[in-house]
Design a protein around this motif. Structure first.
Motif, PDB file in Angstrom:
ATOM      1  N   ILE A 138       6.769   4.154   7.759  1.00  0.00           N
ATOM      2  CA  ILE A 138       8.207   4.154   8.030  1.00  0.00           C
ATOM      3  C   ILE A 138       8.682   5.595   8.032  1.00  0.00           C
ATOM      4  O   ILE A 138       8.456   6.341   7.074  1.00  0.00           O
ATOM      5  N   ALA A 139       9.379   5.979   9.084  1.00  0.00           N
ATOM      6  CA  ALA A 139       9.707   7.392   9.291  1.00  0.00           C
ATOM      7  C   ALA A 139      10.820   7.897   8.391  1.00  0.00           C
ATOM      8  O   ALA A 139      10.732   8.985   7.830  1.00  0.00           O
ATOM      9  N   ASP A 140      11.893   7.100   8.243  1.00  0.00           N
ATOM     10  CA  ASP A 140      13.043   7.614   7.511  1.00  0.00           C
ATOM     11  C   ASP A 140      13.858   6.461   6.939  1.00  0.00           C
ATOM     12  O   ASP A 140      13.522   5.282   7.121  1.00  0.00           O
ATOM     13  N   THR A 141      14.941   6.809   6.266  1.00  0.00           N
ATOM     14  CA  THR A 141      15.766   5.798   5.602  1.00  0.00           C
ATOM     15  C   THR A 141      16.386   4.830   6.597  1.00  0.00           C
ATOM     16  O   THR A 141      16.465   3.619   6.329  1.00  0.00           O
ATOM     17  N   ALA A 183      13.990   7.951  -3.017  1.00  0.00           N
ATOM     18  CA  ALA A 183      13.470   8.100  -4.380  1.00  0.00           C
ATOM     19  C   ALA A 183      11.992   7.739  -4.443  1.00  0.00           C
ATOM     20  O   ALA A 183      11.187   8.436  -5.075  1.00  0.00           O
ATOM     21  N   VAL A 184      11.607   6.640  -3.780  1.00  0.00           N
ATOM     22  CA  VAL A 184      10.198   6.237  -3.750  1.00  0.00           C
ATOM     23  C   VAL A 184       9.363   7.291  -3.035  1.00  0.00           C
ATOM     24  O   VAL A 184       8.260   7.642  -3.468  1.00  0.00           O
ATOM     25  N   ARG A 185       9.899   7.806  -1.939  1.00  0.00           N
ATOM     26  CA  ARG A 185       9.159   8.842  -1.192  1.00  0.00           C
ATOM     27  C   ARG A 185       8.943  10.079  -2.059  1.00  0.00           C
ATOM     28  O   ARG A 185       7.855  10.659  -2.079  1.00  0.00           O
ATOM     29  N   ILE A 197       5.383   5.351   3.194  1.00  0.00           N
ATOM     30  CA  ILE A 197       6.026   4.198   2.559  1.00  0.00           C
ATOM     31  C   ILE A 197       5.905   2.975   3.462  1.00  0.00           C
ATOM     32  O   ILE A 197       5.934   3.081   4.684  1.00  0.00           O
ATOM     33  N   PHE A 198       5.754   1.789   2.835  1.00  0.00           N
ATOM     34  CA  PHE A 198       5.838   0.546   3.598  1.00  0.00           C
ATOM     35  C   PHE A 198       6.747  -0.430   2.864  1.00  0.00           C
ATOM     36  O   PHE A 198       7.106  -0.218   1.699  1.00  0.00           O
TER      37      PHE A 198
END
Length: 666
Positions: A138-141, A183-185, A197-198
């Protein structure tokens, strides 16, 4: 067999590997950062090599330094433990290129299964049932929000390279994704050096069950049954057990067969874990595969009699598995409690500092038919730092049955004494006594379900009230006897009638006996409490005895008045008063707590990642005030009320202490 192995890890897992190597006659080398210079692992290893500053990104995650240490010491192989570089395929390949044996799976297996995104693609192709979700980067928010809304809330935001509860959030709304994704990233980048991230569907009220697999380099793979890891907090496992109280033999066989098939499909040749999310109806879905040794591996060792570290070493050496699936049986039941440096009374926030006292329970077979094992990497006087996971030790119990193992764990937790920092032993003890846990009705939401308002200890049962009463009376009698012996001839006869106040409960008692035996008569209840085998002297923090023949241990400390006494999760201020003092004491006004409603206090020691408000800014309830990082986790601090910022006392990059004032409101 190898003659020298380097351990590319720290703490309890480094100590754990050293113990097996010693038994096998293999010399050990440990690498260490500044923070670990005086650690138990460094003391125990045959050799040690300093590899850098305390942050993992400057030491334990630097492959060049690990490889250089291996060459410098002549180690033939590297055991990565768990975390750090243990699931890094590039590092495993680098070891092979340098002629060093990586004690873990081959790089191809790590690439196929260690990456959470690729593992799901591989599992789907292999016909393994998977949790619905977006299998891809996933590229971005903005893209994360789109995907989450396509899947449907709630969703799980997970780091592809994640593990150990790091790099994971549950999102129940668009706002949760917008805040949680970055935050996860950030956590993933800091902990694993990989910020991919997935997102997948979060299954509500699930159980977390994992299958331990073990393979060799000759195509043989077996499973070592399951572990239930459903007792979690913030996606971090807290209590694990083997086997699972959910599974029947048929489900166990089906899950094991699926795990073995998946491992064989990637030529898996070491210890690893296939994790499943299971429904209460015993349905199950593949979650991920951890291509390493798990933190909770001791419970599997206790029910199978196998040493998984030894098996990893033998497989890496090229030996064939010495057993087949039909040779493996489940023997008894095992429980693991993770002892963490955290304050359960303050929402389990991390607590760093020095272990002023560290006295674990005795290991080995105990009276009562249970066995205790404690895997630790610390000693009394060591420091739990902010740079690494806050685990102090892993306390395990084994017994022939689940209830006996739980009861054994409860006794061991009573005997575990720590001072100097917050720790979660009272909470773990509360779980052991809680009926839902004892019945085996578990779910990953267990802690949230059973402790919705957080942990504030437990109400004393009648049996615990008796223990607290008897211990308070006995302690007062021992202290009085000492005072009398030091002032011989100057004191009158000993008083034996008292009022023991346990919190707000008052009981009239008559105390007799001395030394190792004291009897406390409950004057208003027509019965007596007989303490025998008393082991305590003034100043000691632990009181051991038998009440009615039943052994128990309580933690004790002197207070401004009386004693603070804790039995498992029940804690009380205990006063031993004369009848007149008891009457007067009841008339004292209650102490008023300080007003902190206009302050934002740091809930833990840590580092300010960002300060998101400024002086004069109007802030609404629930808005982000700042982000703190501690123990590799990022914590979002929100406003608890509407207000205008009067002062900001910290900025990004500042270290802060627990209870330090970060922001003041008008």
């Amino acid at each position: 067999m190898f003659t020298k192995i380097l351990i590319a890890n720290r703490g309890e897992i480094a100590v754990r590997v050293i113990k097996t190597c010693r038994r096998l006659g293999i010399a050990t080398v440990v690498v260490y950062s500044d923070a670990d210079a005086g650690s138990l692992a460094v003391e125990m290893a045959d050799e040690s090599v300093h590899i850098g500053a305390s942050p993992a990104a400057q030491s334990y995650l630097v492959a060049d330094k690990i490889i250089a240490a291996c060459k410098e010491t002549g180690a033939q192989a590297i055991h990565p433990g768990f975390g750090f570089l243990s699931e890094n395929a590039a590092f495993a390949q680098r070891c092979a290129d340098e002629g060093i044996v990586f004690i873990g799976p081959n790089p191809g297996a790590i690439s196929a299964m260690g990456d959470k995104i690729e593992s799901k693609k591989f599992a789907q192709a292999a016909g393994v049932s998977c949790v619905p979700g977006h299998i891809g980067e996933i590229a971005d928010t903005a893209e994360a929000v789109t995907i989450a809304e396509q899947i449907g809330y709630p969703v799980m935001i997970k780091a592809s390279a994640g593990g150990g509860g790091k790099g994971i959030r549950v999102a129940w709304s668009r706002q949760d994704v917008e805040e949680g994704f970055p935050a996860v990233r950030a956590e993933a980048k800091a902990s694993f050096g990989d910020d991919r991230i997935f997102i997948e569907k979060f299954i509500e009220s699930p159980r977390h069950i994992e299958i331990q697999v073990l393979g060799d380099k000759h195509g043989n793979v077996v499973h070592l049954f399951e572990r239930e890891c459903s007792i979690q907090r913030r996606n971090q496992k807290v209590i694990e057990e083997a086997p699972s109280p959910l599974l029947d033999p048929a489900t166990r066989e089906a899950m094991g067969a699926q795990a073995v098939a998946l491992a064989k499909a990637v030529n898996y040749d070491s210890a690893g874990t296939v994790e499943f999310v299971a429904g209460q109806d015993k349905s199950f879905f593949f979650l991920e595969m951890n291509t390493r040794l798990q933190v909770e591996h001791p419970v599997t060792e206790l029910i199978t009699g196998l040493d998984l570290v030894e098996q990893m070493i033998r497989s890496a050496w090229g030996e064939t598995l010495a057993f087949q699936q039909s040779d493996l049986k489940i023997n008894g039941w095992a429980i693991e409690s993770r002892i963490y440096a955290e304050d359960p009374y303050r929402k389990f926030l991390p607590s760093i500092g020095r272990l002023v006292r560290y006295a674990p329970p005795a290991e080995g077979q105990q009276d009562g038919g249970y066995t205790i094992r404690n895997d630790a990497g610390v000693r009394e006087g060591d420091e739990i730092s902010m740079y690494y996971d806050p685990m102090i030790s892993k306390l395990c119990s084994w017994a022939p049955t689940r209830i006996a193992a739980i009861d054994g764990m409860g006794r061991a937790l009573e005997d575990f004494h720590i001072e100097g920092l917050g720790q979660n032993i009272p909470f773990l003890a509360a779980v052991m006594d809680e009926e839902r846990f004892r019945s085996g009705q578990l779910a990953t939401s267990y802690i949230k379900d059973q402790f919705p308002d957080g942990f504030q200890g437990a109400q004393a049962t009648q049996a615990q009230l008796d223990i607290l009463t008897a211990v308070g009376a006995a302690m007062q009698r021992v202290q009085a006897a000492r005072a009398r012996s030091q002032a011989s001839g100057l004191m009158g006869p000993a008083r034996d009638e008292w009022v023991v106040a346990v919190g707000s409960a008052k009981r009239r008692v008559k105390v007799s006996g001395q030394d190792g035996e004291v009897t406390v008569a409950l004057l208003d209840e027509g019965r007596s409490l007989s303490l025998t085998d008393i082991a305590w002297r003034p100043g000691q923090p632990v009181f051991r005895a038998r009440l009615g023949g039943q052994a128990f241990t309580v933690q004790v400390a002197p207070a401004a008045e009386g004693f603070d006494i804790r039995h498992r999760a029940a804690k009380a201020r205990v006063l031993v008063l004369t009848p007149r003092s008891a009457e007067l004491h009841g008339k004292l006004p209650a102490k008023q707590a300080a007003d902190t409603s206009k302050l934002i206090l740091s809930p833990m020691p840590g580092l300010v990642v960002s300060m998101d408000v400024s002086q004069g800014q109007a802030v609404r309830e629930g808005e982000v005030v700042c982000v703190l990082e501690a123990m590799k986790m990022q914590n979002i601090i929100r406003a608890e009320r509407d207000g205008t910022v009067k002062a900001v006392n910290a900025k990004a990059g500042d270290p802060v202490a627990a209870d330090e004032v970060l922001v003041e409101f008008n």
